[in-house]
Each structure stands twice: as C-alpha cells, then as structure tokens.
Design a protein around this motif. Structure first.
Motif, PDB file in Angstrom:
ATOM      1  N   ALA A   1       0.838  -1.215   0.000  1.00 56.88           N
ATOM      2  CA  ALA A   1       0.000   0.000   0.000  1.00 56.88           C
ATOM      3  C   ALA A   1       0.867   1.257   0.000  1.00 56.88           C
ATOM      4  N   GLU A   2       1.959   1.224   0.734  1.00 55.15           N
ATOM      5  CA  GLU A   2       2.873   2.370   0.784  1.00 55.15           C
ATOM      6  C   GLU A   2       3.528   2.610  -0.577  1.00 55.15           C
ATOM      7  N   ILE A   3       3.921   1.520  -1.236  1.00 51.34           N
ATOM      8  CA  ILE A   3       4.524   1.640  -2.565  1.00 51.34           C
ATOM      9  C   ILE A   3       3.491   2.157  -3.571  1.00 51.34           C
ATOM     10  N   VAL A   4       2.264   1.670  -3.479  1.00 54.67           N
ATOM     11  CA  VAL A   4       1.201   2.131  -4.377  1.00 54.67           C
ATOM     12  C   VAL A   4       0.985   3.633  -4.218  1.00 54.67           C
ATOM     13  N   GLN A   5       1.071   4.144  -3.002  1.00 53.47           N
ATOM     14  CA  GLN A   5       0.943   5.590  -2.785  1.00 53.47           C
ATOM     15  C   GLN A   5       2.049   6.362  -3.514  1.00 53.47           C
ATOM     16  N   ILE A   6       3.266   5.865  -3.421  1.00 53.64           N
ATOM     17  CA  ILE A   6       4.387   6.515  -4.108  1.00 53.64           C
ATOM     18  C   ILE A   6       4.164   6.480  -5.617  1.00 53.64           C
ATOM     19  N   VAL A   7       3.723   5.334  -6.114  1.00 51.84           N
ATOM     20  CA  VAL A   7       3.442   5.192  -7.547  1.00 51.84           C
ATOM     21  C   VAL A   7       2.400   6.226  -7.979  1.00 51.84           C
TER      22      VAL A   7
ATOM     23  N   THR B   1       7.563   7.510 -16.388  1.00 51.52           N
ATOM     24  CA  THR B   1       8.152   8.356 -17.417  1.00 51.52           C
ATOM     25  C   THR B   1       8.173   9.787 -16.903  1.00 51.52           C
ATOM     26  N   GLY B   2       9.134  10.543 -17.392  1.00 47.78           N
ATOM     27  CA  GLY B   2       9.224  11.947 -17.001  1.00 47.78           C
ATOM     28  C   GLY B   2      10.603  12.485 -17.307  1.00 47.78           C
ATOM     29  N   ASP B   3      10.845  13.704 -16.846  1.00 50.80           N
ATOM     30  CA  ASP B   3      12.175  14.271 -17.042  1.00 50.80           C
ATOM     31  C   ASP B   3      13.154  13.604 -16.074  1.00 50.80           C
ATOM     32  N   SER B   4      14.418  13.901 -16.247  1.00 46.53           N
ATOM     33  CA  SER B   4      15.459  13.248 -15.448  1.00 46.53           C
ATOM     34  C   SER B   4      15.242  13.436 -13.953  1.00 46.53           C
TER      35      SER B   4
ATOM     36  N   ALA C   1      13.915  11.144  -8.690  1.00 45.38           N
ATOM     37  CA  ALA C   1      13.116  11.230  -7.465  1.00 45.38           C
ATOM     38  C   ALA C   1      12.365   9.931  -7.178  1.00 45.38           C
ATOM     39  N   ILE C   2      11.789   9.308  -8.193  1.00 42.23           N
ATOM     40  CA  ILE C   2      11.072   8.050  -7.925  1.00 42.23           C
ATOM     41  C   ILE C   2      12.051   6.949  -7.535  1.00 42.23           C
ATOM     42  N   GLU C   3      13.231   6.941  -8.156  1.00 45.78           N
ATOM     43  CA  GLU C   3      14.254   5.975  -7.749  1.00 45.78           C
ATOM     44  C   GLU C   3      14.598   6.156  -6.273  1.00 45.78           C
ATOM     45  N   ASP C   4      14.845   7.404  -5.863  1.00 47.10           N
ATOM     46  CA  ASP C   4      15.190   7.693  -4.467  1.00 47.10           C
ATOM     47  C   ASP C   4      14.059   7.287  -3.522  1.00 47.10           C
ATOM     48  N   SER C   5      12.825   7.492  -3.939  1.00 48.68           N
ATOM     49  CA  SER C   5      11.679   7.157  -3.097  1.00 48.68           C
ATOM     50  C   SER C   5      11.501   5.654  -2.930  1.00 48.68           C
ATOM     51  N   LEU C   6      11.926   4.882  -3.929  1.00 50.13           N
ATOM     52  CA  LEU C   6      11.744   3.428  -3.871  1.00 50.13           C
ATOM     53  C   LEU C   6      12.934   2.693  -3.248  1.00 50.13           C
ATOM     54  N   LYS C   7      14.091   3.345  -3.151  1.00 51.64           N
ATOM     55  CA  LYS C   7      15.289   2.700  -2.602  1.00 51.64           C
ATOM     56  C   LYS C   7      15.080   2.093  -1.213  1.00 51.64           C
ATOM     57  N   PRO C   8      14.397   2.781  -0.291  1.00 43.41           N
ATOM     58  CA  PRO C   8      14.237   2.204   1.045  1.00 43.41           C
ATOM     59  C   PRO C   8      13.504   0.855   1.070  1.00 43.41           C
ATOM     60  N   PHE C   9      12.731   0.555   0.040  1.00 42.63           N
ATOM     61  CA  PHE C   9      11.997  -0.711  -0.007  1.00 42.63           C
ATOM     62  C   PHE C   9      12.865  -1.844  -0.530  1.00 42.63           C
ATOM     63  N   GLY C  10      13.942  -1.497  -1.202  1.00 43.61           N
ATOM     64  CA  GLY C  10      14.847  -2.494  -1.764  1.00 43.61           C
ATOM     65  C   GLY C  10      14.617  -2.671  -3.256  1.00 43.61           C
TER      66      GLY C  10
END
Length: 160
Positions: free
Chosen positions: A99-105, A125-128, A133-142
């Motif tokens: 659920a937490e990951i879905v919120q970030i998505v 998709t988006g600018d660099s 930012a999405i990579e950084d947000s998902l890193k804590p989950f592994g």
C-alpha cells in the motif's frame, strides 16, 4: 555543462557504431543515448547527452557532420524542448508494504505493470529529475532491478 544533441541520421546498419566510435576515439563520454526511427522509416533520430563546453560541442558537431550517414546535428540545450525518460523498477514488496509503494506510484503518476509474490515492477516516465526522485523514493523498499532509458527530446513548436 551537459548538452543535448539531436542527431538525425540515415536508418542504416552500422550508423550507431560509427557515431559512438567517434565519441570513443576522442575520449568523450556519452551520458545518455537513445535512438529510434522517426516519422520517416529511412531516418532515425539519436538523442545524445554529452558533457563539455561550447568548444567541445562545436568539435563534436563538426566531426559528426563528417560521417556520411549524418543528416543534421542540433544542440537543443539552449532551446525550449520536452524531454522524457522511461524507467522500469522491480522493487521488493511483500503484502505489508504494498500500500505504501502504491501511494508513491500514484504520487509520481507511475504505473504498476507487474505484480509478483514478493515484488512489483513499476513503470515511470518523465524528465530526469522525476526519474531520479522516484528511484530515491523506492530505494528504502529495496530495489531488486532497475533499467532506465536515455533521454529523448523534442524541440517545442515548429519542426527542428
């Protein structure tokens, strides 16, 4: 400074090799490279991001024009353009944290494109900056696996 070059080339075998060899021989690192067909199937466009000052970019441009298959080279860095990258991220996701990951998505207007027993694959998709930012947000989950395209770009307004 990073420059974004839009290079129009003939869609023939070996063109990509010749262009990348030109950069390699001169010791210039390509930060990002994306190649694809255009509205004309006999022409491809390369979007190349390379670091260098104006003198370096001028030299690279002159060398590119010496290649037979190169039609046009435009440094679009100073122009108004739209840029996009694509990233696919496979992230660890057991039932407790999905659920937490879905919120970030949702926040990043990304999409979940695959659901595994203990993982999710997310497409964004988006600018660099957005992709970073999405990579950084998902890193804590592994992050299990990540693949990222290079930048593609198109000048706003009339054809360039």
């Amino acid at each position: 400074m990073k420059h974004t070059l839009s290079v129009t080339v003939e869609n023939k075998p070996g063109v990509l090799t010749r262009v990348t060899t030109l950069f390699r021989r001169r010791g210039y690192n390509i930060d990002s490279l994306a190649v694809g067909a255009t509205e004309n199937p006999s022409i491809s466009r390369m979007t190349i991001v390379v670091e260098g000052d104006d003198r370096v970019i001028e030299q690279v441009t002159k060398q590119l024009y010496k290649l037979v298959d190169v039609i046009k080279v435009v440094d679009i860095t100073g122009q108004r353009y739209v840029e996009r990258e694509l990233v696919l991220v496979k992230v660890k996701a057991d039932n407790n944290i999905r659920a937490e990951i879905v919120q970030i998505v949702d926040i990043f207007r990304a999409r979940i494109v695959d659901i595994g027993r203990n993982s999710l694959i997310i497409e964004a998709t988006g600018d660099s900056g957005k992709i970073d930012a999405i990579e950084d947000s998902l890193k804590p989950f592994g992050i299990i696996e990540l693949v990222r395209t290079g930048k593609i770009a198109m000048v706003r307004g009339g054809k360039s």
